[in-house]
Design a protein around this motif. Structure first.
Motif, PDB file in Angstrom:
ATOM      1  N   HIS A  85      49.675  49.814  33.570  1.00 54.46           N
ATOM      2  CA  HIS A  85      49.515  49.206  34.890  1.00 54.46           C
ATOM      3  C   HIS A  85      48.055  49.191  35.326  1.00 54.46           C
ATOM      4  O   HIS A  85      47.761  49.246  36.520  1.00 54.46           O
ATOM      5  N   ASP A  87      45.922  46.823  35.412  1.00 51.63           N
ATOM      6  CA  ASP A  87      45.558  45.673  36.247  1.00 51.63           C
ATOM      7  C   ASP A  87      45.983  45.893  37.700  1.00 51.63           C
ATOM      8  O   ASP A  87      45.255  45.536  38.632  1.00 51.63           O
ATOM      9  N   LEU A  91      43.583  46.197  41.021  1.00 52.30           N
ATOM     10  CA  LEU A  91      43.855  45.390  42.212  1.00 52.30           C
ATOM     11  C   LEU A  91      43.910  46.270  43.456  1.00 52.30           C
ATOM     12  O   LEU A  91      43.340  45.936  44.503  1.00 52.30           O
ATOM     13  N   ALA A 109      37.476  45.812  35.258  1.00 58.83           N
ATOM     14  CA  ALA A 109      38.121  44.721  34.522  1.00 58.83           C
ATOM     15  C   ALA A 109      38.129  44.898  33.013  1.00 58.83           C
ATOM     16  O   ALA A 109      39.138  44.567  32.364  1.00 58.83           O
ATOM     17  N   ALA A 112      41.027  47.117  32.249  1.00 60.66           N
ATOM     18  CA  ALA A 112      42.318  46.563  32.661  1.00 60.66           C
ATOM     19  C   ALA A 112      42.772  45.407  31.788  1.00 60.66           C
ATOM     20  O   ALA A 112      43.975  45.207  31.590  1.00 60.66           O
ATOM     21  N   PHE A 113      41.814  44.631  31.239  1.00 57.83           N
ATOM     22  CA  PHE A 113      42.180  43.415  30.514  1.00 57.83           C
ATOM     23  C   PHE A 113      41.713  43.394  29.065  1.00 57.83           C
ATOM     24  O   PHE A 113      41.718  42.344  28.429  1.00 57.83           O
ATOM     25  N   GLU A 194      47.837  36.433  28.633  1.00 58.88           N
ATOM     26  CA  GLU A 194      46.783  37.267  29.201  1.00 58.88           C
ATOM     27  C   GLU A 194      46.033  36.518  30.290  1.00 58.88           C
ATOM     28  O   GLU A 194      45.700  37.076  31.341  1.00 58.88           O
ATOM     29  N   ARG A 197      48.047  36.449  33.495  1.00 59.54           N
ATOM     30  CA  ARG A 197      48.042  37.740  34.196  1.00 59.54           C
ATOM     31  C   ARG A 197      46.738  37.955  34.960  1.00 59.54           C
ATOM     32  O   ARG A 197      46.741  38.304  36.143  1.00 59.54           O
ATOM     33  N   VAL A 198      45.609  37.746  34.298  1.00 54.97           N
ATOM     34  CA  VAL A 198      44.332  37.965  34.973  1.00 54.97           C
ATOM     35  C   VAL A 198      44.099  36.884  36.034  1.00 54.97           C
ATOM     36  O   VAL A 198      43.449  37.123  37.056  1.00 54.97           O
ATOM     37  N   VAL A 201      45.647  38.060  39.259  1.00 56.15           N
ATOM     38  CA  VAL A 201      44.781  39.058  39.895  1.00 56.15           C
ATOM     39  C   VAL A 201      43.599  38.374  40.571  1.00 56.15           C
ATOM     40  O   VAL A 201      43.214  38.709  41.695  1.00 56.15           O
TER      41      VAL A 201
END
Length: 212
Positions: A85, A87, A91, A109, A112-113, A194, A197-198, A201
């Motif tokens: 989790h 990401d 956030l 980032a 997270a990614f 991917e 998802r980003v 955010v």
């Protein structure tokens, strides 16, 4: 050390078992398997493995490439830690303190990614205008070049001495002039899942972001 291996495999029973057996025979341990897509009789998976060093990662990839119908399409070492989790945690940090959200975003980032570095970039008159903030490991701002418009995409990014990176993602931050640039210097391209998802955010943090 954690590494990511991206595989294209036949989407049929037994394929995953062959993959896990080959990895185990190489002396590596599987940490997680992330299914990116499954269509047209094939699946694309990210397999996270614990290896001693790059030589062992090479041995793992060679064993996998030798399996019938299996193809290694990318690899990344070290891979980002698997938290599940990251990401959402990023956030939360940005939304909690939006006045320093730009730096918080670029600092968190990459983890997270699954990128090597990140930068918040600015556009003017629909063209790349420069770097606003960057994470550690990023090149000097003057050395980053982007020729793509500000939209959710996998752009061409060049760095020092004209080096072109293997994987990059550009993410608009809301509807303004800022974007988040994620770069994998030597790793798989950002898959559309991917990017989605980003991108989500980016839309959320863009509503509260305060430029530095």
């Amino acid at each position: 050390m954690l590494a990511r291996v991206r595989l294209s495999v036949p989407d049929r029973p037994g394929s995953l078992g062959l993959v896990t057996s080959a990895i185990g025979a190489s002396g590596a341990d599987i940490a997680e398997i992330d299914v990116l897509e499954s269509e047209g009789g094939r699946a694309l998976d990210d397999v996270f493995v614990q290896v001693r060093d790059r030589d062992q990662l090479t041995a793992v990839c060679q064993r996998l490439d030798a399996l019938p119908g299996v193809q290694v399409t990318g690899r990344q070492m070290p891979a980002p830690p698997i938290t599940g989790h990251a990401d959402l945690e990023l956030l939360d940090h940005v939304l909690t303190a939006p006045q320093r959200g730009v730096q918080t975003l670029v600092d968190g980032a990459p983890h997270a990614f699954g990128a090597d570095w990140a930068a918040v970039v600015e556009y003017a008159n629909a063209e790349f205008a420069g770097v606003v903030a960057a994470s550690t490991r990023a090149p000097e701002p003057s050395q980053v070049r982007l020729s793509s418009p500000l939209r959710l995409a996998t752009p061409r990014v060049t760095g020092p001495r004209g080096a072109e990176y293997t994987g990059a993602a550009l993410v608009p931050l809301g509807s303004g002039a800022l974007g988040l640039l994620l770069v994998r210097e030597d790793g798989p391209e950002f898959h559309r899942s991917e990017l989605w998802r980003v991108g989500q955010v980016g839309q959320i943090v863009g509503t509260v972001l305060t430029p530095v």
